[in-house]
Design an enzyme around this catalytic site. Structure first.
Site, PDB file in Angstrom:
ATOM      1  N   ASP A   1      -3.083   7.049 -62.809  1.00  5.50           N
ATOM      2  CA  ASP A   1      -4.394   6.582 -63.275  1.00  5.50           C
ATOM      3  C   ASP A   1      -5.011   5.563 -62.331  1.00  5.50           C
ATOM      4  O   ASP A   1      -4.333   4.653 -61.861  1.00  5.50           O
ATOM      5  CB  ASP A   1      -4.253   5.936 -64.657  1.00  5.50           C
ATOM      6  CG  ASP A   1      -3.927   6.964 -65.718  1.00  5.50           C
ATOM      7  OD1 ASP A   1      -4.712   7.913 -65.861  1.00  5.50           O
ATOM      8  OD2 ASP A   1      -2.886   6.821 -66.384  1.00  5.50           O
TER       9      ASP A   1
ATOM     10  N   GLN B   1      13.461  15.827 -54.339  1.00  7.24           N
ATOM     11  CA  GLN B   1      13.364  14.827 -53.269  1.00  7.24           C
ATOM     12  C   GLN B   1      12.995  13.445 -53.794  1.00  7.24           C
ATOM     13  O   GLN B   1      13.160  12.448 -53.104  1.00  7.24           O
ATOM     14  CB  GLN B   1      12.299  15.249 -52.241  1.00  7.24           C
ATOM     15  CG  GLN B   1      12.649  16.537 -51.539  1.00  7.24           C
ATOM     16  CD  GLN B   1      11.432  17.195 -50.907  1.00  7.24           C
ATOM     17  OE1 GLN B   1      11.216  17.089 -49.723  1.00  7.24           O
ATOM     18  NE2 GLN B   1      10.631  17.875 -51.704  1.00  7.24           N
ATOM     19  N   ARG B   2      12.438  13.400 -55.013  1.00  7.74           N
ATOM     20  CA  ARG B   2      11.965  12.115 -55.533  1.00  7.74           C
ATOM     21  C   ARG B   2      12.909  11.500 -56.559  1.00  7.74           C
ATOM     22  O   ARG B   2      12.792  10.326 -56.888  1.00  7.74           O
ATOM     23  CB  ARG B   2      10.596  12.311 -56.181  1.00  7.74           C
ATOM     24  CG  ARG B   2       9.520  11.859 -55.278  1.00  7.74           C
ATOM     25  CD  ARG B   2       8.121  11.964 -55.735  1.00  7.74           C
ATOM     26  NE  ARG B   2       7.774  12.023 -57.100  1.00  7.74           N
ATOM     27  CZ  ARG B   2       6.559  12.408 -57.515  1.00  7.74           C
ATOM     28  NH1 ARG B   2       5.654  12.774 -56.628  1.00  7.74           N
ATOM     29  NH2 ARG B   2       6.260  12.432 -58.776  1.00  7.74           N
TER      30      ARG B   2
ATOM     31  N   GLY C   1      -2.584   5.212 -52.708  1.00  9.31           N
ATOM     32  CA  GLY C   1      -3.565   5.124 -53.796  1.00  9.31           C
ATOM     33  C   GLY C   1      -3.490   3.781 -54.491  1.00  9.31           C
ATOM     34  O   GLY C   1      -4.519   3.153 -54.806  1.00  9.31           O
ATOM     35  N   THR C   2      -2.289   3.308 -54.692  1.00 12.45           N
ATOM     36  CA  THR C   2      -2.089   2.022 -55.383  1.00 12.45           C
ATOM     37  C   THR C   2      -2.644   0.868 -54.554  1.00 12.45           C
ATOM     38  O   THR C   2      -3.206  -0.088 -55.107  1.00 12.45           O
ATOM     39  CB  THR C   2      -0.578   1.820 -55.666  1.00 12.45           C
ATOM     40  OG1 THR C   2      -0.130   2.940 -56.421  1.00 12.45           O
ATOM     41  CG2 THR C   2      -0.316   0.537 -56.436  1.00 12.45           C
TER      42      THR C   2
ATOM     43  N   TYR D   1      10.588  18.259 -56.571  1.00  9.97           N
ATOM     44  CA  TYR D   1      10.846  16.928 -57.127  1.00  9.97           C
ATOM     45  C   TYR D   1      12.286  16.458 -56.965  1.00  9.97           C
ATOM     46  O   TYR D   1      12.578  15.291 -57.230  1.00  9.97           O
ATOM     47  CB  TYR D   1      10.408  16.888 -58.598  1.00  9.97           C
ATOM     48  CG  TYR D   1       8.923  17.102 -58.680  1.00  9.97           C
ATOM     49  CD1 TYR D   1       8.048  16.046 -58.471  1.00  9.97           C
ATOM     50  CD2 TYR D   1       8.402  18.369 -58.870  1.00  9.97           C
ATOM     51  CE1 TYR D   1       6.683  16.245 -58.473  1.00  9.97           C
ATOM     52  CE2 TYR D   1       7.037  18.579 -58.869  1.00  9.97           C
ATOM     53  CZ  TYR D   1       6.180  17.516 -58.665  1.00  9.97           C
ATOM     54  OH  TYR D   1       4.838  17.713 -58.650  1.00  9.97           O
TER      55      TYR D   1
ATOM     56  N   ILE E   1       7.931   8.301 -50.963  1.00  9.62           N
ATOM     57  CA  ILE E   1       8.863   9.096 -50.153  1.00  9.62           C
ATOM     58  C   ILE E   1       8.147   9.637 -48.920  1.00  9.62           C
ATOM     59  O   ILE E   1       8.771  10.095 -47.993  1.00  9.62           O
ATOM     60  CB  ILE E   1       9.491  10.251 -50.965  1.00  9.62           C
ATOM     61  CG1 ILE E   1       8.432  11.277 -51.385  1.00  9.62           C
ATOM     62  CG2 ILE E   1      10.246   9.728 -52.169  1.00  9.62           C
ATOM     63  CD1 ILE E   1       9.021  12.608 -51.774  1.00  9.62           C
ATOM     64  N   ASP E   2       6.797   9.596 -48.927  1.00 15.09           N
ATOM     65  CA  ASP E   2       6.029  10.160 -47.811  1.00 15.09           C
ATOM     66  C   ASP E   2       6.016   9.262 -46.566  1.00 15.09           C
ATOM     67  O   ASP E   2       5.653   9.714 -45.484  1.00 15.09           O
ATOM     68  CB  ASP E   2       4.580  10.420 -48.239  1.00 15.09           C
ATOM     69  CG  ASP E   2       4.482  11.503 -49.292  1.00 15.09           C
ATOM     70  OD1 ASP E   2       5.432  12.296 -49.401  1.00 15.09           O
ATOM     71  OD2 ASP E   2       3.478  11.551 -50.017  1.00 15.09           O
TER      72      ASP E   2
ATOM     73  N   GLY F   1       3.203   8.365 -57.722  1.00 17.01           N
ATOM     74  CA  GLY F   1       4.424   9.147 -57.905  1.00 17.01           C
ATOM     75  C   GLY F   1       5.638   8.240 -57.868  1.00 17.01           C
ATOM     76  O   GLY F   1       5.647   7.249 -57.150  1.00 17.01           O
TER      77      GLY F   1
HETATM   78  O1  F6P Z   1       5.181  10.820 -53.923  1.00 15.71           O
HETATM   79  C1  F6P Z   1       4.398  11.467 -52.956  1.00 15.71           C
HETATM   80  C2  F6P Z   1       4.400  12.920 -53.239  1.00 15.71           C
HETATM   81  O2  F6P Z   1       5.737  13.203 -53.410  1.00 15.71           O
HETATM   82  C3  F6P Z   1       3.830  13.898 -52.247  1.00 15.71           C
HETATM   83  O3  F6P Z   1       4.641  14.228 -51.166  1.00 15.71           O
HETATM   84  C4  F6P Z   1       3.559  15.091 -53.125  1.00 15.71           C
HETATM   85  O4  F6P Z   1       2.630  15.928 -52.564  1.00 15.71           O
HETATM   86  C5  F6P Z   1       3.056  14.452 -54.370  1.00 15.71           C
HETATM   87  O5  F6P Z   1       3.698  13.195 -54.434  1.00 15.71           O
HETATM   88  C6  F6P Z   1       3.233  15.269 -55.601  1.00 15.71           C
HETATM   89  O6  F6P Z   1       3.465  14.482 -56.727  1.00 15.71           O
HETATM   90  P1  F6P Z   1       2.827  14.703 -58.186  1.00 15.71           P
HETATM   91  O7  F6P Z   1       3.012  16.130 -58.532  1.00 15.71           O
HETATM   92  O8  F6P Z   1       3.613  13.769 -59.034  1.00 15.71           O
HETATM   93  O9  F6P Z   1       1.397  14.327 -58.118  1.00 15.71           O
END
Ligand code: F6P
Length: 374
Positions: free
Chosen positions: A75, A299-300, A112-113, A297, A134-135, A12
């Protein structure tokens, strides 16, 4: 001899990614005279060989920009949808790494990365990573870039929700990102003065939450803000969820793993509307009107905070130093004022969750904030 490095952003997106690309890129290019290549859309870009030369002009003017100029994707190298089916594309990545004459691959990403990068390290690539999300749940780093910006956005939202909740004598349940880790809900809940904070690490009892809200109303405060993380669960459900995850981890064969995965997917879809359900239940249990706000989103996106720009720049330039020294197989972690290399094997597969007795939790409890556990 000039070193060639590739940079990709995966998972993300997160505010501060461009500041980190700029930090690595400018130091690598300007200070160490390396050639810097940008790889589009995460690991997929390396499979499809979609690259761009990150010259000075591309690295200029991006410090303050949200998102990632390189694009991103979720991916995974070993299970990538390709030609209509999920395939292990790791060998193609290795091939393209060499075809681009890369001496190092910098992966900017979250949990994940880190796992994906470790797999590439095991295939012999010179991998180095930076922690973004952001987590704030990447292991062995004090913090991750993106967290501070999201914390500010969520806190600001809670501030604004206060006046409307107060005016209408309502409960407002605000959903904050964080599926497994509650750092964002916890931090913004405290900074914004939420009355209830629900996080995945502390399963809640809805009765206890309702009791706290009723108590506030009886004391002359018929409004409450409930800050709830996406992944917060009531006690029984949390037990079921953890049992399923345990079964998935210990599954003896492919068939069992597939079955458990299907059960987990069902569990998650049942919980997709849990914030709305929680609000409805609180209305019933307290007799107060309740409304939901999902920050999602917001928040991101957008401009990174000063703290995230500073963190991403510090870690980015330290990453260039480490590449120069030939140090690979590490994540550049933030430890106090320092940027320190931590072996990827110690990071991949581990999440930094909120300990239920974390000082932030204790501090909030001293103020009377309810976590649904007592
Ligand atoms: O970036 C982490 C995060 O924001 C999590 O808090 C959230 O659950 C997840 O990504 C959702 O992101 P996406 O919909 O892009 O998979």
């Amino acid at each position: 001899m000039t070193k060639h490095i590739g940079i990709l952003t995966a998972g993300g997106d997160s505010p501060g990614l461009n500041a980190a690309i700029r930090g690595v890129g400018k130091a690598a290019q300007g200070y160490y005279d390396m050639q810097v290549i940008g790889i589009r859309d995460g690991f997929r870009g390396l499979v499809e060989n979609r690259t761009t030369h990150l010259d000075g002009s591309m690295l200029s003017g991006i410090l303050t920009r949200g998102g990632t100029i390189l694009g991103t994707s979720r991916d995974k190298p070993h299970r990538m949808l390709f030609n209509g089916k999920k395939q292990d594309m790791t060998d193609v990545i290795v091939e393209n790494y060499h075809a681009n004459h890369l001496d190092a691959l910098v992966c900017l990403g979250g949990g994940g990365t880190q796992k994906n990068a470790l797999q590439l390290l095991e295939k012999g690539l010179n991998v180095i990573t930076l922690p973004k999300t952001i987590d704030n749940d990447v292991a062995h780093t004090d913090t991750t870039f993106g967290f501070d910006t999201a914390l500010g956005i969520a806190t600001n939202a809670i501030d604004r929700l206060h006046s409307t909740a107060h005016s209408h004598h309502r409960i407002i349940v605000v959903e904050i990102m964080g599926h497994r880790a509650g750092w964002l809900a916890l931090g913004s809940g405290i900074a914004g003065g939420a009355d209830v904070i629900l996080v995945p690490e502390i399963p809640y009892d809805i009765e206890k939450v309702a009791e706290a809200i009723r108590g506030r109303a009886a004391g002359g405060k018929p409004f409450s803000i409930v800050a709830v993380a996406e992944g917060a669960l009531p006690i029984g459900e949390a037990e079921r969820f953890h049992a399923l995850r345990e079964r998935k981890l210990n599954a003896s064969d492919k068939k069992e793993r597939k079955e458990v995965k299907a059960e987990l997917a069902m569990f998650e879809s049942r919980h997709a509307n849990h914030t709305v359900d929680l609000s409805r239940q609180l209305e019933e249990l307290t007799g107060l009107e309740s409304r939901v706000t999902i920050l999602g989103y917001l928040q991101r996106g957008g401009t990174p905070s000063a703290a995230d720009r500073l963190l991403a720049t510090r870690l980015g330039t330290a990453c260039a130093d480490l590449i120069h020294e030939g140090r690979f197989g590490v994540m550049v972690a933030s430890r106090g004022e320092l940027a320190e290399p931590v072996p990827l094997v110690d990071v991949a597969g581990y999440k930094k969750l909120v300990p239920p007795d974390h000082p932030w939790v204790i501090s909030a409890k001293r103020l009377g904030t309810n976590f649904g556990d007592m």
